[in-house]
Design a protein around this motif. Structure first.
Motif, PDB file in Angstrom:
ATOM      1  N   SER A 131     -14.140   1.707  -2.788  1.00  0.00           N
ATOM      2  CA  SER A 131     -14.350   2.297  -1.537  1.00  0.00           C
ATOM      3  C   SER A 131     -13.754   2.053  -0.661  1.00  0.00           C
ATOM      4  O   SER A 131     -13.743   3.595  -0.446  1.00  0.00           O
ATOM      5  CB  SER A 131     -15.815   1.722  -1.610  1.00  0.00           C
ATOM      6  N   GLU A 132     -13.420   1.472  -0.318  1.00  0.00           N
ATOM      7  CA  GLU A 132     -12.893   1.791   1.259  1.00  0.00           C
ATOM      8  C   GLU A 132     -11.148   2.537   1.187  1.00  0.00           C
ATOM      9  O   GLU A 132     -10.809   2.653   1.969  1.00  0.00           O
ATOM     10  CB  GLU A 132     -12.681   0.034   1.896  1.00  0.00           C
ATOM     11  N   ASP A 133     -10.385   1.476  -0.132  1.00  0.00           N
ATOM     12  CA  ASP A 133      -9.013   1.700   0.269  1.00  0.00           C
ATOM     13  C   ASP A 133      -8.072   1.297  -1.356  1.00  0.00           C
ATOM     14  O   ASP A 133      -7.895  -0.064  -1.628  1.00  0.00           O
ATOM     15  CB  ASP A 133      -8.294   0.312   1.468  1.00  0.00           C
ATOM     16  N   GLY A 134      -8.606   2.943  -2.016  1.00  0.00           N
ATOM     17  CA  GLY A 134      -8.251   2.457  -3.380  1.00  0.00           C
ATOM     18  C   GLY A 134      -6.185   2.359  -3.498  1.00  0.00           C
ATOM     19  O   GLY A 134      -5.992   1.235  -4.641  1.00  0.00           O
ATOM     20  N   LYS A 135      -5.352   2.333  -2.579  1.00  0.00           N
ATOM     21  CA  LYS A 135      -3.812   1.982  -2.498  1.00  0.00           C
ATOM     22  C   LYS A 135      -3.675   1.176  -1.302  1.00  0.00           C
ATOM     23  O   LYS A 135      -2.306   0.960  -1.618  1.00  0.00           O
ATOM     24  CB  LYS A 135      -3.882   3.153  -1.625  1.00  0.00           C
ATOM     25  N   TYR A 136      -4.387  -0.026  -1.421  1.00  0.00           N
ATOM     26  CA  TYR A 136      -4.542  -1.359  -0.626  1.00  0.00           C
ATOM     27  C   TYR A 136      -3.101  -1.809  -1.251  1.00  0.00           C
ATOM     28  O   TYR A 136      -2.401  -2.588  -0.406  1.00  0.00           O
ATOM     29  CB  TYR A 136      -5.395  -2.053  -0.661  1.00  0.00           C
ATOM     30  N   CYS A 137      -2.790  -2.279  -2.220  1.00  0.00           N
ATOM     31  CA  CYS A 137      -1.422  -2.894  -3.071  1.00  0.00           C
ATOM     32  C   CYS A 137      -0.409  -2.050  -2.439  1.00  0.00           C
ATOM     33  O   CYS A 137       0.909  -3.098  -2.883  1.00  0.00           O
ATOM     34  CB  CYS A 137      -1.942  -3.436  -4.179  1.00  0.00           C
ATOM     35  N   THR A 138      -0.133  -0.847  -2.324  1.00  0.00           N
ATOM     36  CA  THR A 138       0.655  -0.328  -2.190  1.00  0.00           C
ATOM     37  C   THR A 138       0.942  -0.160  -1.665  1.00  0.00           C
ATOM     38  O   THR A 138       2.357   0.810  -1.499  1.00  0.00           O
ATOM     39  CB  THR A 138       0.488   1.038  -3.852  1.00  0.00           C
ATOM     40  N   HIS A 139       0.256   0.256  -0.107  1.00  0.00           N
ATOM     41  CA  HIS A 139       0.490   1.074   1.054  1.00  0.00           C
ATOM     42  C   HIS A 139       1.443  -0.268   1.245  1.00  0.00           C
ATOM     43  O   HIS A 139       0.847  -1.757   1.535  1.00  0.00           O
ATOM     44  CB  HIS A 139       0.622   1.518   1.638  1.00  0.00           C
ATOM     45  N   SER A 140       1.174  -0.124   2.585  1.00  0.00           N
ATOM     46  CA  SER A 140       1.937  -1.036   4.225  1.00  0.00           C
ATOM     47  C   SER A 140       1.359  -0.690   5.340  1.00  0.00           C
ATOM     48  O   SER A 140       1.692  -1.538   6.618  1.00  0.00           O
ATOM     49  CB  SER A 140       3.384  -1.033   4.487  1.00  0.00           C
ATOM     50  N   GLY A 141       0.229  -1.154   5.273  1.00  0.00           N
ATOM     51  CA  GLY A 141      -0.968  -1.006   6.004  1.00  0.00           C
ATOM     52  C   GLY A 141      -1.483   0.127   6.325  1.00  0.00           C
ATOM     53  O   GLY A 141      -2.613   0.339   7.236  1.00  0.00           O
ATOM     54  N   ILE A 142      -0.858   1.231   6.288  1.00  0.00           N
ATOM     55  CA  ILE A 142      -1.291   2.875   6.552  1.00  0.00           C
ATOM     56  C   ILE A 142      -1.202   3.462   5.259  1.00  0.00           C
ATOM     57  O   ILE A 142       0.338   3.178   5.101  1.00  0.00           O
ATOM     58  CB  ILE A 142      -0.530   3.620   7.505  1.00  0.00           C
ATOM     59  N   ASP A 143      -1.691   4.339   4.880  1.00  0.00           N
ATOM     60  CA  ASP A 143      -2.132   5.105   4.025  1.00  0.00           C
ATOM     61  C   ASP A 143      -1.641   6.925   4.278  1.00  0.00           C
ATOM     62  O   ASP A 143      -2.404   7.262   4.915  1.00  0.00           O
ATOM     63  CB  ASP A 143      -3.639   5.512   3.097  1.00  0.00           C
ATOM     64  N   TRP A 144      -0.773   6.753   4.748  1.00  0.00           N
ATOM     65  CA  TRP A 144       0.477   7.881   5.023  1.00  0.00           C
ATOM     66  C   TRP A 144       0.097   9.194   4.439  1.00  0.00           C
ATOM     67  O   TRP A 144      -0.048  10.267   5.328  1.00  0.00           O
ATOM     68  CB  TRP A 144       2.177   7.820   4.902  1.00  0.00           C
ATOM     69  N   GLU A 145      -0.397   9.502   3.410  1.00  0.00           N
ATOM     70  CA  GLU A 145      -0.333  10.927   2.797  1.00  0.00           C
ATOM     71  C   GLU A 145      -1.999  10.791   2.741  1.00  0.00           C
ATOM     72  O   GLU A 145      -2.297  12.381   3.744  1.00  0.00           O
ATOM     73  CB  GLU A 145      -0.647  10.561   1.211  1.00  0.00           C
ATOM     74  N   ALA A 146      -2.874  10.281   3.035  1.00  0.00           N
ATOM     75  CA  ALA A 146      -4.364  10.676   3.423  1.00  0.00           C
ATOM     76  C   ALA A 146      -4.251  10.235   5.186  1.00  0.00           C
ATOM     77  O   ALA A 146      -5.014  11.464   5.266  1.00  0.00           O
ATOM     78  CB  ALA A 146      -4.922   9.606   2.985  1.00  0.00           C
TER      79      ALA A 146
END
Length: 225
Positions: free
Chosen positions: A70-85
């Protein structure tokens, strides 16, 4: 005199900004149970609040899955920031279009622990490096554990354990998929949304989150490998 006062004010400001970066390594220790700025606000204003800390392994995996999807679908793959979003939000803002949120769980945790809840550009600028520092210092499990224990789930109710008890009368470890989905969709607006008495829109969104949680196996390996 004014020069000296200004100097001390600058030093004080620098100390306030630096303090979270010093606390984050301390908060990596499992015996430390951080509190949020909202909890501190409750204490300072004399209001009661409820929070029962619960370890990561004592939280139903389906709640973790639901919150992450719900909140952060890329949680495991980014380093704290979803730069694309985040870049998309910035581009839309510059073009005068309506923007959607791009806050990751790390950014929300940084806000909850150290920053005011008001939505400002300054707060967002402070959130980003704090989120990256958290992600670098803490494990993904520790970050999720802290987030789920400091998030506000209802007025005066903080943390997944207190919320599960308040909404459904069960511990966080015993939440069902539907209960977990309803709690997850409550997070963006815990003042107006009630997981125990959901609106039709909340129920519809919860069904989507419940389905995504069932299919989240590949997305949560950093938490359950």
């Amino acid at each position: 005199m004014w020069w000296r006062l200004g100097k001390w004010l600058v030093l004080l400001l620098l100390a306030v900004v630096a303090l979270p970066y010093l606390l984050i390594p301390l908060y990596a220790l499992p015996q430390i149970r951080p509190v949020s700025t909202l909890m501190l606000g409750e204490v300072l204003t004399g209001r009661a609040y409820e929070r029962q800390w619960v370890g990561f392994d004592d939280i139903a995996p389906v709640l973790v899955q639901s919150v992450m999807m719900s909140e952060d679908g890329k949680y495991c793959t980014h380093s704290g920031i979803d730069w694309e979003a985040l870049n998309m939000v910035i581009d839309n803002a510059l073009e005068g279009e309506a923007t959607r949120g791009a806050s990751t769980i790390a950014m929300q945790t940084a806000k909850n622990l150290f920053l005011p809840s008001s939505r400002t550009v300054v707060r967002k600028a402070l959130e980003i490096p704090l989120a990256m520092w958290m992600d670098a210092v803490w494990s993904k499990r520790r970050l999720m554990e802290i987030y789920l224990n400091v998030a506000e789930w209802a007025p005066g109710i903080y943390g997944a354990e207190a919320a599960a008890q308040a909404y459904f009368g069960v511990p966080a470890a015993k939440l069902s998929p539907r209960q977990s989905a309803l709690m997850a969709v409550t997070l963006p607006n815990p003042i107006r949304r009630n997981a125990a008495d959901p609106s039709a829109a909340m129920r519809k969104l919860a069904r989507v989150i419940e389905q995504r949680a069932r299919q989240s196996g590949a997305y949560i390996k950093c938490l359950y490998d």
